[in-house]
Design a protein around this motif. Structure first.
Motif: not given
Length: 90
Positions: A26-31, A55-70
């Motif tokens: 959500l923070l990535i999408s907001l920024v 936004k979609i691309l940023a959230v997708f990249v963020g999901l790839m980076l933060i996904g394992p932690w989530m």
């Protein structure tokens, strides 16, 4: 036997887990949305669909980076919940 306090505790932990695991995306999408809005204001480009693709691309990249932690946070919550399952039944 599960009590009302146990249910409230489980619900609080579930809501906390949802907030903690969802907040980074959500923070990535907001920024990204804020940066694009500032860009649109400065350049006077008023295209409504301009914000969606970045936004979609940023959230997708963020999901790839933060996904394992989530997934780790959610797995730990479910493991704790299932490990205490026998306590709730008795």
């Amino acid at each position: 036997m599960i009590t009302q306090g146990d249910i409230i505790t489980i619900a609080k932990e579930a809501i906390y887990t949802i907030i903690i695991s969802g907040a980074p995306l959500l923070l990535i999408s907001l920024v990204v949305g804020l940066v694009i809005s500032i860009f649109q204001t400065v350049t006077s480009i008023q295209e409504q669909t301009l914000t969606f693709v970045p936004k979609i691309l940023a959230v997708f990249v963020g999901l790839m980076l933060i996904g394992p932690w989530m997934m780790d946070v959610l797995s730990n919550f479910m493991t704790r919940l299932w490990s205490d399952f026998s306590v709730y039944l008795s």
